[in-house]
Design an enzyme around this catalytic site. Structure first.
Site, PDB file in Angstrom:
ATOM      1  N   HIS A  16     -83.594 -43.482-122.308  1.00 44.42           N
ATOM      2  CA  HIS A  16     -82.818 -44.582-123.223  1.00 44.42           C
ATOM      3  C   HIS A  16     -83.791 -44.342-125.211  1.00 44.42           C
ATOM      4  O   HIS A  16     -83.086 -44.173-126.099  1.00 44.42           O
ATOM      5  CB  HIS A  16     -83.399 -45.799-123.207  1.00 44.42           C
ATOM      6  N   GLU A  17     -85.263 -44.601-125.322  1.00 48.99           N
ATOM      7  CA  GLU A  17     -86.282 -44.738-126.036  1.00 48.99           C
ATOM      8  C   GLU A  17     -86.068 -42.876-126.417  1.00 48.99           C
ATOM      9  O   GLU A  17     -85.700 -43.583-127.859  1.00 48.99           O
ATOM     10  CB  GLU A  17     -87.524 -45.172-126.056  1.00 48.99           C
TER      11      GLU A  17
END
Length: 537
Positions: free
Chosen positions: A302-303
């Protein structure tokens, strides 16, 4: 509190939280930087560019100080106090710079030149928006807002820990009063105050448009969620075991590097986040559980999606090379997390790595089923991708009505419980797992929640068009060839930065149509119907 929301390039979010690490500027004034004969001979656009780049550089330095506080600095009360003073000093300088009449004059002169280049025009447009907002808020109100943002966070954290709604209720009521007061000061042509709040995070979006998008999404997903809940549950077996954090970190970094996060640090923090100091230096963090490996990997992917967006922006340091919005930012993280890392082909690539490096037990198919289990949750950040939209929709409806004055803060626990029961069939046992669970409202970030679902809608829409342009996408993902996907996203999203005025405008240029919820609805229906063996689906 800023770091706990997210340290991505959220200029609007950080401004709402009272300055701090996003205060950008040099010590001095705009006029003091542009008084030489050489600069006076330059065009207004050139002089404005010089000032805006210098402001951007100090924003990045300030962000570096905040990153250090959250990742590297000794976790001592004295250390945090001193870092807070350092950031506050920068904030005061920045506020002076961003409200300096000389900057306003430069912007006006650049507007009069009417830049023909769309990127220059976008930088002037964004500079005007920021300057007007900063100067429209009276100094006294800005000071009260900054103090409230700090005190309200502390009150929220204490109330959440103690499950003490009564102590937090008056503080939250003050937060919404402050949000309305600031919106009144900065309101322009918006139809209502909530649109002003929303525009800080999602430019060009309105409550009327959200009502349309979210109503269609809710109507389609409610029966699908009910059908999945009634079906036999998938096994979580492959997720469970003992997984050393060091081994998880090594494997996760290997995977995100393969996805395309080629540069920048990967670290550990209490709350995962991404921060960018320039496209050449973007850093991510995640967290690990020794008894479950997927949350750490999902957080890393996600990051990395956020980071690849930041890395793909232009390097000018001008507003045009900032991220367009929080929703667009979220679309990039959710695309990689859900449409890649939750896809069946991804586990043909990652499954063998998990078995080799972490000792995960289970076939690729078993892992795929385990990471896609649907289980309605009380907690938003723990929700699966099918039920997550309902968490966002209920928060949007609640904060919209609070800003409009249709409901009162004192009724929030009752309203929260009713909506959780209506949308997810879940009973809320206490306020800690109900209306006290999120930090956003205590940080005055009203209008932020909808961007999570807007990002999911956009991610699904992009995934549809990527598959049209890359017909063999699944076979590429299965062997770990992610470069074509990253290149497509750069060409259709990253490179534009803030050229456009809204998500809809960006999508019209990049894929030929504005945001459309049908793609998320189709994606979730086509995925979970066979996974849960739903009849007639």
């Amino acid at each position: 509190p800023r770091g706990r929301l997210r340290m991505i390039a959220s200029r609007a979010l950080r401004r709402l939280l009272g300055g701090g690490a996003i205060a950008f500027g040099l010590i001095g004034t705009v006029s003091g930087l542009a008084t030489s004969a050489h600069l006076e001979q330059q065009s207004a656009m050139s002089r404005l560019t010089t000032s805006l780049k210098q402001i951007a550089n100090l924003k990045r330095v300030s962000a570096l100080a905040e990153w250090d506080q959250l990742v590297m600095m000794p976790d001592r009360e004295e250390s945090h106090e001193e870092r807070g003073e350092q950031l506050a000093t920068l904030a005061s300088v920045i506020h002076a710079r961003e409200t300096d009449a000389a900057l306003g004059k430069l912007i006006a002169e650049a507007e009069a030149e009417a830049p023909a280049d769309r990127r220059d025009a976008a930088s002037v447009r964004e500079a005007r928006k920021r300057y007007d907002r900063a100067t429209k808020i009276p100094a006294e109100l800005a000071e009260r807002k900054a103090k409230l943002g700090s005190s309200a966070y502390a009150a929220w954290a204490k109330a959440r820990e103690a499950n003490d709604w009564e102590s937090f209720q008056p503080v939250l009521a003050e937060c919404f009063s402050m949000v309305r007061a600031v919106a009144e000061c900065t309101k322009g042509g918006e139809a209502e105050l909530y649109d002003v709040c929303l525009g800080e995070f999602e430019p060009g979006m309105t409550a009327a448009r959200l009502d349309e998008l979210f109503a269609e999404t809710k109507a389609a997903l409610q029966p699908l969620i009910a059908a999945v809940k009634a079906a036999p549950q998938l096994s979580a077996g492959p997720l469970e075991g003992s997984f050393p954090k060091e081994a998880q970190a090594e494997l996760n970094e290997r995977i995100v590097r393969a996805l395309g996060f080629a540069h920048g640090r990967c670290d550990v923090s209490v709350h995962p986040f991404t921060t960018s100091f320039s496209p050449a230096d973007v850093r991510i963090t995640t967290r690990y559980k020794p008894t479950e490996w997927f949350q750490g990997l999902a957080g890393s992917v996600h990051e990395a999606g956020h980071a690849m967006y930041e890395s793909g922006l232009g390097r000018s340091g001008l507003p045009v090379d900032d991220a367009l919005s929080m929703g667009v930012h979220e679309s990039q993280s959710l695309f990689w997390e859900r449409h890649v890392a939750l896809s069946r082909p991804f586990w043909a690539y990652a499954g063998p790595l998990l078995r080799e490096h972490l000792g995960v037990k289970g076939t690729d198919q078993a892992i795929y089923e385990a990471v896609n289990r649907v289980e309605p949750s009380l907690i938003r950040v723990e929700a699966d991708e099918l039920t997550y939209p309902m968490h966002v929709i209920m928060r949007y409806e609640l904060e919209r009505d609070l800003v409009r004055g249709r409901t009162e803060v004192k009724d929030l626990p009752k309203l929260w419980a009713a909506k959780m029961k209506e949308l997810l069939g879940v009973d809320v046992p206490d306020n800690k797992r109900g209306c006290l669970q999120d930090v956003h409202w205590s940080g005055l970030a009203v209008g932020y929640f909808p961007t999570y679902l807007l990002g999911a809608l956009m991610a699904a829409q992009l995934a549809h068009y990527i598959r049209k342009d890359i017909p063999d996408l699944d076979s590429k993902v299965a062997v770990g060839d992610f470069a074509p996907v990253k290149a497509w996203l750069h060409e259709h999203v990253h490179k534009y930065g803030s050229v456009h005025t809204s998500m809809d405008e960006l999508l019209k240029e990049s894929v030929g149509e504005p945001l459309n919820p049908k793609y998320l609805i189709d994606y979730l229906t086509d995925k979970y119907s066979p996974l849960y063996k739903l009849k007639g689906k």
